[in-house]
Design an enzyme around this catalytic site. Structure first.
Site, short mmCIF file in Angstrom:
data_model
loop_
_atom_site.label_atom_id
_atom_site.label_comp_id
_atom_site.label_asym_id
_atom_site.label_seq_id
_atom_site.Cartn_x
_atom_site.Cartn_y
_atom_site.Cartn_z
N ASP B 40 -9.38 3.82 0.23
CA ASP B 40 -9.02 2.49 -0.23
C ASP B 40 -7.52 2.35 -0.44
O ASP B 40 -6.98 2.93 -1.40
CB ASP B 40 -9.79 2.22 -1.52
CG ASP B 40 -9.43 0.90 -2.15
OD1 ASP B 40 -8.94 0.01 -1.42
OD2 ASP B 40 -9.63 0.74 -3.37
N ASP B 227 -5.49 -4.00 2.76
CA ASP B 227 -6.45 -3.40 1.83
C ASP B 227 -7.72 -2.94 2.56
O ASP B 227 -8.59 -3.74 2.86
CB ASP B 227 -6.78 -4.42 0.75
CG ASP B 227 -7.70 -3.87 -0.32
OD1 ASP B 227 -8.10 -2.69 -0.22
OD2 ASP B 227 -8.03 -4.61 -1.26
#
Lengths: 43, 446
Positions: B40, B227
């Protein structure tokens, strides 16, 4: 690691489905379920 | 020990790990204990469930770290908690070796999660999260795994890159490459832009175009974050509304509510007039099941029934909810002695106002060909997405539903207006995170 000095990590993927998405929808902060969610989803 | 700064917390809260689709395997300890984690770029901590997690059901369904089984474990014990938009975890810091591919990162701090009260993590296909953001947003100021890899000289270049395989027919999910880029996974040259706000991989972005025409709002500049832990593309309501209008998107529940009203509205009204029990109406017309006292969704039993099509069971859940709402609304209107047409019109209008869960919008699967391309201006170059790339199909056949890859997100200045470029964007554009030059690069994925 490979000859080119790069470190490769393979990724798995999963397909989105209705059940997964709905599980997300009934989620609330701190894991508490709202009354409506309990009512709608029989939890 | 929450995430640093109020404004940062706002952004973390938008993360949606439930729909995250890409994850990989790491090992923690000696010998390595295997965990499936989301890589992430929108957070900076590593956490996995702990063997000391006793009271969270989510821990029962995931791999757990047993410090007693690792010869390289070092105690830390400092408590930690991370709050995400779709869940929270808490636990304590520990230190151990982390194995990524064939590489071993030594003495890495990570969080052993002892509480995962969220349903997000209960239902998740992944065990934990490996954050690839900057230390500035790391809970407890823990050194991120990526920093340790660079500090320990484990990578040739301080660069990592993502390739997501969006080809639905292929098993391979993609690849994260530490130390550089894999030239097999992109076409042409990358366009690099500087990181403007250390913490997230944030950069300046220009205008967003629909079918080549400006949407205006970001012409003077917006910010964006690359992201990998978010599935969709989120941006200012002003622009998303224009996109929704151009692609005919409406809230998922709104659409199903309207379907219920158009197909069953008159039947429901007739049954109410005939004094049928309101609690039984939706099951009587086959949109819900009846548990003996009231209508309930049919989804839960279908989940455990492996022979049942999971996709269609989910559809029934929302249809059942829509039907239940319609019954209540119609009941109310009937009490006011309104005409049938007025009631149906009013209920249809109410359908349009139903807030969309998780901000998702549905589009017509059969209209993809007529939808426009949506483009993002990054580093003076235009990055296009076709309807096939920004629309996600959920389910198969008659139960198929198409979800718009866009959702609204309004972040006020100075951090905003902000776009979150999640997997929908990164799936089409191979993304390079250059830690040495503090830049993010995009090129068409191969």
């Amino acid at each position: 690691a490979s000859n080119d000095g790069l470190i490769r990590v393979g990724l798995k993927k999963r397909k989105l489905d209705h059940v997964d998405r709905l599980a997300g929808h009934i989620d609330t902060k701190e894991g508490e379920l709202s009354g409506a969610s309990v009512r709608n989803y029989r939890l | 020990h929450d995430n640093v700064g109020g404004s940062d917390t706002d952004i973390i809260a938008l993360k949606n790990y439930m729909d995250a689709q890409y994850f990989g395997e790491i090992g923690i300890g000696t010998p390595p204990q295997k965990f499936t984690v989301i890589f992430d770029t929108g957070s900076s901590n590593l956490w996995v469930p702990s063997a000391k997690c006793y009271f969270s059901v989510a821990c029962l369904f995931h791999s757990k770290y047993k410090s007693g089984h690792s010869s390289t474990y070092k105690k830390n014990g400092k408590s930690a908690a991370i709050h995400y938009g779709t869940g929270a975890i808490s636990g304590f810091f520990s230190q151990d070796h982390v194995k990524l591919g064939d590489l071993v990162v030594k003495e890495q701090d990570f969080i052993e999660a002892t509480r995962e009260p969220s349903i997000t993590f209960l239902a998740a296909k992944f065990d934990g999260i490996l954050g690839l953001g900057f230390q500035e947003i790391s809970v407890g100021n823990a050194v991120p795994v990526w920093y340790s890899m660079v500090n320990q000289g484990l990578v040739k270049e301080p660069v990592f890159s993502f390739w997501f395989n969006r080809n639905a027919e292929e098993e391979e999910g993609g690849e994260i490459v530490f130390g550089g880029v894999d030239s097999n996974h992109y076409k042409g040259e990358h366009t690099y832009v500087p990181v403007t706000e250390k913490g997230y991989w944030q950069f300046d972005m220009g205008d967003v175009l629909i079918g080549g025409a400006t949407t205006g709002f970001c012409a003077g500049g917006c910010s964006a974050i690359a992201d990998s832990g978010t599935s969709l593309l989120a941006g200012p309501t002003t622009v998303i509304a224009q996109i929704n209008h151009a692609i005919g998107a409406s809230g998922v529940l709104s659409q199903e509510c309207k379907t219920v009203v158009s197909q069953y509205g008159k039947t429901i009204l007739d049954m109410l007039v005939a004094e049928a029990k309101p609690q039984k109406i939706c099951s009587q017309i086959g949109l819900c099941s009846f548990d003996g006292t009231r209508d309930v969704s049919m989804g839960i039993e279908s989940v455990v029934d492996k022979n049942t099509d999971k996709s269609s069971s989910g559809l029934h859940d929302t249809v059942c909810s829509a039907c239940e709402m319609a019954v209540v609304w119609m009941q109310n209107q009937l009490r006011q002695n309104l005409t049938e047409d007025r009631i149906l019109n009013y209920v249809n209008e109410l359908c349009e106002r139903i807030p969309s869960p998780m901000g998702e919008s549905a589009v017509d699967c059969s209209s993809l060909a007529s939808m426009p391309r949506v483009s993002f201006t990054i580093g003076g170059k235009v990055f296009e997405l076709s309807p096939e790339q920004y629309v996600l199909q959920v389910g198969e056949g008659v139960a198929a539903q198409c979800i718009s890859g866009f959702m609204a997100l309004d972040v006020p200045p100075p951090r905003g207006p902000l776009w979150i470029l999640g997997d929908v964007f990164m799936g089409h554009y191979h993304t390079v995170f250059d830690f040495g030059n503090m830049t993010v690069g995009f090129a068409e994925a191969a």
